[in-house]
Enzyme design. Structure first.
Site, PDB file in Angstrom:
ATOM      1  CE1 TYR A  13      -4.940  -1.590   4.622  1.00 36.74           C
ATOM      2  CE2 TYR A  13      -3.911   0.461   3.918  1.00 36.74           C
ATOM      3  CZ  TYR A  13      -4.444  -0.781   3.615  1.00 36.74           C
ATOM      4  OH  TYR A  13      -4.460  -1.214   2.305  1.00 36.74           O
ATOM      5  CB  SER A  70      -0.909   0.009   1.231  1.00 38.05           C
ATOM      6  OG  SER A  70      -1.532   1.263   1.383  1.00 38.05           O
TER       7      SER A  70
END
Length: 219
Positions: free
Chosen positions: A63, A39
């Site tokens: 995250y 990501s």
């Protein structure tokens, strides 16, 4: 990002332990190539625009931290066990089957849901913040090129290399707009430097944001 702050253990279990389990299984079967979906959140609120793979890592939430830890495992397995691994740092992916429900769906999905239900498009802040949106077709073509290439133990940014404002997305989708307060910690600008990927696997994105969204609207 918000759900990871509320439930960090869940994200650690899925993104770190889950990735480790996949790596162990892939290693035991001697698979031909493993591509990890990393990501761009690992860059945080990067001051360098466009952002390259060499730029500073800034893990601002669970995250981002767990996705980056997963990538670190993928790269360590590649170097220690000579595994044929690649990591793609996804920027903002959109396309058919995009999630359009729930409070944390991405902006395009959120706008599509609102349009479908004849509600105004909720724009955070002034809508001048920009993102790098990549269509799923371009993402898949990068995967196919990476699979066929001889490149291993590499990290690549995977985006369109173009920045688009939230106001532009709203304009393409059309309809009434509603501006809501800025969320704390929200990144103002995000843009992938994709020169490394283009050069090393001879790939380039083909779907413009205008074409990609109009395809979604016609479905």
């Amino acid at each position: 990002i918000m759900p990871s702050i509320k439930n960090p253990k869940k994200y650690f279990k899925n993104n770190v332990i889950g990735t480790l389990n996949v790596l162990e299984a892939a290693k035991s079967k001697k698979i031909k190539k493993l591509i990890y979906a990393a990501s761009s959140s690992c860059y945080g609120a990067s001051k360098k625009i466009p952002t390259s793979e060499k730029d500073k890592i800034e893990l601002n939430n669970p995250y981002a931290a767990t996705k980056f830890l997963g990538e670190e495992l993928v790269m360590k397995y590649a170097s220690i066990f000579k595994m044929p691994n690649i990591s793609f740092r996804f920027f903002n992916v959109y396309g058919p089957k995009i999630n359009i429900s729930g409070p944390y769906s991405a902006v395009i999905g959120n706008f599509l849901f609102q349009k479908k239900n004849n509600k105004p498009l909720t724009i955070v802040g002034n809508g001048q913040q920009t993102r790098d949106f990549i269509h799923i077709d371009d993402l898949v073509s990068a995967f196919l090129k990476a699979i066929k290439s001889k490149k291993v133990n590499k990290i690549y940014n995977l985006g369109s290399g173009k920045r688009t404002s939230i106001n532009t997305i709203a304009k393409i989708i059309g309809g009434k707009k509603k501006f809501i307060p800025t969320r704390p910690g929200e990144t103002k600008h995000s843009l992938a430097n994709i020169s490394k990927l283009k050069k090393e696997i001879k790939w380039k994105p083909k779907t413009s944001i205008n074409t990609g969204i109009k395809k979604l609207l016609s479905n």
